[in-house]
Design an enzyme around this catalytic site. Structure first.
Site, PDB file in Angstrom:
ATOM      1  N   HIS A 191       7.825   2.032   7.031  1.00 37.01           N
ATOM      2  CA  HIS A 191       7.227   1.557   5.780  1.00 37.01           C
ATOM      3  C   HIS A 191       5.959   2.364   5.540  1.00 37.01           C
ATOM      4  CE1 HIS A 191       4.949  -0.677   8.774  1.00 37.01           C
ATOM      5  NE2 HIS A 191       4.188  -1.263   7.876  1.00 37.01           N
TER       6      HIS A 191
ATOM      7  N   ASP B 228      -1.348   2.833   8.501  1.00 34.48           N
ATOM      8  CA  ASP B 228      -1.395   3.018   9.958  1.00 34.48           C
ATOM      9  C   ASP B 228      -0.097   3.616  10.506  1.00 34.48           C
ATOM     10  OD1 ASP B 228      -0.568   0.328   9.149  1.00 34.48           O
ATOM     11  OD2 ASP B 228      -0.390  -0.157  11.270  1.00 34.48           O
TER      12      ASP B 228
HETATM   13 ZN   LIG Z   1       1.337  -1.527  11.142  1.00 36.00          ZN
HETATM   14 ZN   LIG Z   2       2.689  -2.796   8.204  1.00 33.49          ZN
END
Ligand SMILES: [Zn+2]
Ligand SMILES: [Zn+2]
Length: 279
Positions: free
Chosen positions: A49, A53
């Site tokens: 996704h 991060d």
């Molecule tokens: Zn994450």
């Molecule tokens: Zn996430």
């Protein structure tokens, strides 16, 4: 939360000379280097996704592979990701480096960076989204439960030696359970939601915890599915001592899991299959 001894999200699965990298968080290229895998050696990168991060290291992989292509001639980086926003993300990422690409192309590079994209519509049931050219490695994806994030998936990487599931970011969900049936290793994100429920009540952390995988519920799911080995990654909160690491394992035990648990540290390596390399 940045932790100096921990890179961002990322899992490498290697079978023979096939290197599959799932996500590209902070410092991915450097950790891959420590694992002996240079950008030109990567076979494919999978994105779960678009939370930052999980993708802040992607430009590093794409651009470094391109800059080194006159040495290795490996061509564009194969990238597997859900269709839609990831396509826009990749285009804008390359646009951001427009001047670098332009000036290098005028100087030494032959053209700009190439990404061999394999976009797929997020499936509600596990579906094959990529196969290696040799046919030995197959990758399935399935929608996971990381709402409000749309287009979040987990992956199952199947090789002749076994299967690894990488959850991506998700609550404990039936989709990952289904994907994990018969797998050898489940690499799952982990959040100590139950243990820290009182501490975070009424704070933003309570909201953040709500779309991550509670370690006690994860233990129950892993036991129900019967996966023999769970590797915890994306640890919330990041443990700093052996005692804090053991708390993650203890949570899975409270959930009823009696299989093998590894609390991930950077460069932790799990070997399995017919002929594991000698240590
Ligand atoms: Zn994450
Ligand atoms: Zn996430």
């Amino acid at each position: 939360m940045p932790s100096p001894e921990r890179a961002g999200a990322g899992v490498l699965i290697t079978y023979d000379d096939i290197h599959v990298q799932v996500d590209a968080g902070r410092s991915t290229l450097m950790r891959l280097g420590q694992a002996g895998v240079a950008p030109h050696a990567l076979t494919v990168v999978l994105l779960t996704h678009l939370h930052s991060d999980h993708v802040t290291g992607l430009a590093d992989l794409v651009l470094t592979r391109w800059v080194q292509d006159h040495l290795y001639h490996t061509g564009g980086l194969p990238l597997v990701a859900p269709a839609g926003r990831a396509e826009t993300f990749l285009q804008r990422l390359l646009d951001t480096y427009e001047y670098d690409i332009e000036v290098r192309a005028q100087h030494v590079q032959e053209g700009g960076p190439q990404v061999e994209a394999h976009w797929f519509d997020v499936p509600d049931k596990p579906a094959v989204v990529w196969r290696s050219a040799c046919g030995r490695v197959e990758i399935e994806a399935v929608r996971v439960r990381h709402e409000p994030v749309e287009e979040a998936v987990g992956y199952r990487i199947t090789t002749p030696d076994g299967s690894v599931v990488v959850s991506g970011d998700t609550r404990v969900c039936d989709e990952v359970a289904e994907l994990s049936a018969g797998a050898d290793v489940l690499v799952h994100e982990a959040c100590r939601s139950t243990a820290l429920a009182e501490a975070v009540r009424g704070t933003r952390f309570e909201t953040i915890f709500s779309y991550h995988a509670d370690t006690v519920a994860l233990g129950a799911m892993a036991q129900r599915v019967g996966v023999p080995h769970v590797v915890l990654t994306h640890l919330i909160p990041a443990p700093h001592t052996p005692g804090e690491e053991q708390e993650f394992t203890a949570d899975l035990r409270r959930g009823g899991y009696d299989g093998q648990v590894t609390v991930g540290q950077d460069l932790a390596t799990i070997e399995f299959g017919q002929e594991p390399a000698s240590a």
